[in-house]
Design an enzyme around this catalytic site. Structure first.
Site, PDB file in Angstrom:
ATOM      1  N   PHE A 161      44.643  34.125  39.177  1.00 20.50           N
ATOM      2  CA  PHE A 161      44.190  34.975  40.281  1.00 20.50           C
ATOM      3  C   PHE A 161      43.453  34.090  41.270  1.00 20.50           C
ATOM      4  CE2 PHE A 161      41.190  37.512  42.665  1.00 20.50           C
ATOM      5  CZ  PHE A 161      42.030  38.508  43.156  1.00 20.50           C
ATOM      6  N   ASP A 246      39.834  25.887  40.998  1.00 19.55           N
ATOM      7  CA  ASP A 246      39.351  27.108  41.648  1.00 19.55           C
ATOM      8  C   ASP A 246      38.175  27.646  40.849  1.00 19.55           C
ATOM      9  OD1 ASP A 246      38.830  29.669  42.553  1.00 19.55           O
ATOM     10  OD2 ASP A 246      40.935  30.247  42.741  1.00 19.55           O
ATOM     11  N   LYS A 275      32.161  33.347  46.565  1.00 19.85           N
ATOM     12  CA  LYS A 275      31.397  34.406  45.917  1.00 19.85           C
ATOM     13  C   LYS A 275      29.903  34.099  45.840  1.00 19.85           C
ATOM     14  CE  LYS A 275      35.284  36.492  43.497  1.00 19.85           C
ATOM     15  NZ  LYS A 275      35.491  37.571  44.481  1.00 19.85           N
TER      16      LYS A 275
END
Length: 419
Positions: A161, A246, A275
């Site tokens: 993801f 990531d 984030k």
């Protein structure tokens, strides 16, 4: 003649006033006709938050065990981050990158130092960071590695993801994310996660990069075997391609280290952050890389009006201040052991399996007990907020500010709803 400006203002004021007095149920119903249905949120309407707790419009309090998928690693409205935001709001919020501003150099210097890399490309969202990395890797492949034009490939892992843009869903293996959004962007090869042999077989002279999550968050907090990340690093170095990690969800303290790759002492060629970098206040992301890699970009070849803006740089710098103390990494490691022990005690009692690293866990629910969604709804009724993924799995990722007592309460609630 009707004063449309006055009428519009009055209507807007009335709408705002009405929203302030509507109940949770009324607000949830009001969303359906005016919001795209691309989310299926739990039936709670949050109005206020502080630390590890949120409060709905009726004043009911809930322990946040999701933390915005790691965007709220430092809790809701951390005083140091709120202070940094207020201070910068009084000075300067946006210049665009057409001009320099006084907060960007310091932010980039400190982020590069924290990660052990050399150069920063500031962006806004996690997906933007991934898209940027894809562009940089391709350009590096053509200009540095010597791959023939338009032939560069990037190897990714199944279960990944990395976001939901059209390029990113092109290499997703989640049909919910892909179905109906083709034609897809070519140039990607998908291999099984945690399989070095499969990865090696997919890498060839056209490979620009290997892009992986050191821990797969959306997939259910899937943790690779010890040595996998080291193997990826060694393989990419031998093959002359880039290793892109990531860490948008796994980074900045979540796993008990500053970065998840730190568990194996690995330094990738490109690191993707987001984030938590925005402290739960503004979207902030970044590609951090070796100078040789990011130097392939020239003026006009990539950009973002809001990327690296003064407000985000000020808040990001305050986040780096918090990480510099090591307190949050230690808390995640120590309380992660408490979380691990609590979940181990539930194995066989409604939990068929779990994976945990630091303050992050994916808990597989026995289908006989309920789906992940049903367990999330039962926990909501107990005053605990979590989120399901892939049907039977519940993710736990509380703010790193959580106390041992609060974590114990969440585990007690989970035990209750499973019994």
């Amino acid at each position: 003649m009707t004063d449309t400006g006055t009428d519009t203002a009055a209507t807007t004021s009335a709408t705002v006033s009405a929203s302030e007095t509507r109940s949770s149920e009324q607000l949830i119903r009001a969303e359906a006709p005016v919001l795209a249905h691309n989310y299926h949120p739990l039936p709670v309407v949050v109005a206020r938050a502080e630390g590890t707790w949120v409060e709905d419009v009726e004043g009911r309090r809930y322990l946040d065990m999701l933390a915005g998928y790691s965007a709220l690693n430092f809790g809701h409205r951390h005083p140091a981050l709120i202070e940094a935001a207020h201070r910068q709001l009084d000075e300067l919020t946006l210049t665009s990158r057409a001009f320099h501003h006084d907060r960007l150099a310091g932010f980039a210097e400190r982020l590069a130092a924290l990660t052990g890399l050399e150069m920063v490309l500031p962006m806004n969202t996690g997906a933007e960071a991934v898209e940027s990395a894809v562009k940089v890797a391709r350009k590096w492949a053509y200009e540095v590695k010597g791959v023939s034009p338009d032939r560069a490939t990037i190897v990714v892992a199944d279960g990944n993801f990395h976001g939901r843009t059209t390029t990113i869903v092109s290499f997703s293996t989640d049909e919910t994310a892909r179905a109906g959004f083709g034609p897809f962007t070519p140039g990607f090869r998908v291999v099984p996660y945690n399989d070095l042999a499969a990865l090696e077989s997919a890498v060839d002279e056209t490979t620009a990069a290997v892009l992986i999550e050191p821990v797969q968050g959306e997939a259910g907090v899937v943790i690779p075997d010890d040595g996998y990340l080291t193997g990826v690093r060694e393989l990419t170095r031998r093959a002359g391609c880039l290793f892109i990690a990531d860490e948008i969800q796994s980074g900045l303290g979540r796993t008990g280290r500053t970065l998840a790759v730190d568990h194996e002492g690995v330094v990738p060629d490109m690191l993707l952050l987001g984030k938590a970098l925005g402290g739960g206040i503004v979207p902030v992301s970044a590609v951090v890389a070796r100078r040789e890699v990011l130097s392939v970009l020239g003026p006009g070849e990539h950009g973002s009006t809001f990327g690296g803006n003064p407000l985000s740089a000020a808040i990001g710098s305050a986040v780096l201040d918090l990480l510099a103390t090591g307190e949050f990494q230690r808390r995640a490691a120590e309380l992660g052991e408490v979380l691990d022990r609590g979940l181990a005690a539930l194995a066989g009692s409604g939990v068929t399996g779990y994976r945990a690293r630091g303050l992050w866990a994916g808990v597989d629910i026995d289908p006989a007990i309920g789906t992940g969604r049903e367990i999330s709804e039962r926990l909501l009724a107990e005053g605990v907020l979590v989120k399901d993924t892939h049907g039977s799995t519940v993710r736990l990722a509380p703010p790193l500010t959580i106390t041992e007592e609060e974590l114990g309460s969440a585990l007690a609630a989970l035990t209750k709803v499973l019994s």
